[in-house]
Design an enzyme around this catalytic site. Structure first.
Site, mmCIF file in Angstrom:
data_model
loop_
_atom_site.group_PDB
_atom_site.id
_atom_site.type_symbol
_atom_site.label_atom_id
_atom_site.label_comp_id
_atom_site.label_asym_id
_atom_site.label_seq_id
_atom_site.Cartn_x
_atom_site.Cartn_y
_atom_site.Cartn_z
ATOM 1 N N SER A 17 -20.864 33.941 -43.448
ATOM 2 C CA SER A 17 -19.546 34.263 -43.985
ATOM 3 C C SER A 17 -18.977 35.500 -43.287
ATOM 4 O O SER A 17 -18.879 35.525 -42.064
ATOM 5 C CB SER A 17 -19.633 34.439 -45.511
ATOM 6 O OG SER A 17 -18.355 34.427 -46.101
ATOM 7 N N GLU B 107 -17.560 26.964 -39.860
ATOM 8 C CA GLU B 107 -17.324 26.584 -41.258
ATOM 9 C C GLU B 107 -16.392 27.630 -41.849
ATOM 10 O O GLU B 107 -16.100 28.643 -41.219
ATOM 11 C CB GLU B 107 -18.648 26.509 -42.020
ATOM 12 C CG GLU B 107 -19.423 27.822 -42.092
ATOM 13 C CD GLU B 107 -19.045 28.712 -43.263
ATOM 14 O OE1 GLU B 107 -18.704 28.176 -44.338
ATOM 15 O OE2 GLU B 107 -19.074 29.939 -43.112
ATOM 16 N N HIS C 64 -20.730 27.438 -46.801
ATOM 17 C CA HIS C 64 -20.475 27.740 -48.201
ATOM 18 C C HIS C 64 -20.674 26.540 -49.124
ATOM 19 O O HIS C 64 -20.238 26.575 -50.272
ATOM 20 C CB HIS C 64 -19.050 28.269 -48.361
ATOM 21 C CG HIS C 64 -18.830 29.637 -47.782
ATOM 22 N ND1 HIS C 64 -18.619 29.837 -46.440
ATOM 23 C CD2 HIS C 64 -18.790 30.865 -48.363
ATOM 24 C CE1 HIS C 64 -18.449 31.142 -46.216
ATOM 25 N NE2 HIS C 64 -18.547 31.778 -47.360
#
Length: 309
Positions: free
Chosen positions: A116, A214, A279
């Site tokens: 992330s 992502e 995620h």
């Protein structure tokens, strides 16, 4: 794209340091993650500001200087074999240039894990130190605490990297563009890769790489904007293949898929979607900076060498 230096694998009894370079971590989730690491016969230590909160900006775990100091001290501690992020959120871009990369280079390679917002640090380790890292779960993340495949993927990579040298996509993965490609893995959160453009130590392009991307919470038009920025900046020129992870809270799946196909399909390289990292409900650990072969038809990513030595 040159493969990066692979750190040594973990062994029972090794000390690992937990840092929070971005947002604050709820104590109960941090403690639960520590219990899992102890169950793997590791000796986890928590850096001072991992349990902290910025005095004015509640979305940060501490001041920029404090978070940078935690990372530097953890990395430079000779008793620490791995540095694992406790959570993401936002804040790495504020502290990455305050980290003492000269001292960390002198300390030598060790394992670094996160995803992330931590993407900005993955890029920094690659460009500034030439060290391969692990795009994997953070110990305070709900997915790590609740999902057994997520835990096992990280544990196996840390201790038995040969056992996960071929990564198989999760059920539900699809081939977007068929074919095989060879390159060095790189990537992470799409928005963070785009945010790095134009900064002093940014990677010039993904040329020669297998790009793993992502994201979370980006609507379809925003994904379009980010990918278009990377295309216009010629950052995607020469990429060898693309592996797509999860797109949680990014809108209806077919809507997101249409954007990804429209923006990436024209690259003329193999593309796999919904591979199983990021995620989503399961977050597979994927090495960054390691030479590999992507087989889009079989939906596998096979590393030339184990992630860790």
């Amino acid at each position: 794209m040159t493969p990066l230096i692979r750190p040594p694998r973990l062994r029972p009894g090794d000390r690992v340091a937990l840092v929070a370079p971005s947002g604050p971590v709820p104590d109960e989730r941090l403690d639960a993650g520590l219990d899992i690491l102890r169950g793997w016969d590791l000796d986890p230590v928590v850096m001072p500001h991992t349990r902290g909160t910025h005095p004015e900006l509640g979305y940060l775990s501490g001041t920029d200087e404090a978070r940078a100091r935690d990372l530097t001290e953890a990395w430079c501690d000779p008793s620490v074999s791995a540095v694992i992020c406790a959570r993401g959120g936002y804040g790495v871009q504020r502290m990455v240039d305050l980290t003492d990369w000269t001292a960390m280079r002198a300390a030598g390679p060790k394992i670094f894990v996160g995803y992330s917002d931590i993407t900005a640090l993955h890029e920094a380790f690659a460009v500034r130190l030439g060290i391969a890292t692990l795009h994997g779960p953070m110990t305070g993340a709900v997915t790590f605490l609740k999902d057994a495949p997520t835990q096992e993927s990280l544990r196996a990579t840390l201790f038995e990297p040969e056992s996960v040298q071929t990564l198989h996509a999760l059920d539900g993965a699809r081939t977007m563009v068929p074919g095989r490609a060879r390159g060095t893995t790189l990537g992470g959160c799409l928005a963070l890769l785009a945010a790095d453009l134009g900064t002093p130590h940014a990677r010039p392009s993904a040329r020669g790489g297998l790009l793993l991307i992502e994201d979370v919470g980006e609507e379809d038009y925003r994904l379009d904007r980010i990918l278009t920025q990377l295309l216009r900046a010629e950052w995607l020129d020469g990429v060898e293949g693309v592996v797509l992870g999860s797109w949680a809270e990014c809108g209806p799946g077919e809507q997101v898929r249409a954007v990804l196909a429209d923006r990436l399909g024209g690259l003329g390289v193999p593309v796999v979607e919904e591979f199983g990292f990021g995620h989503g409900p399961t977050n597979l650990t994927v090495p960054l900076g390691v030479p590999a072969v992507l087989d889009a038809d079989a939906r596998t990513l096979t590393l030339d060498v184990p992630a860790l030595v």
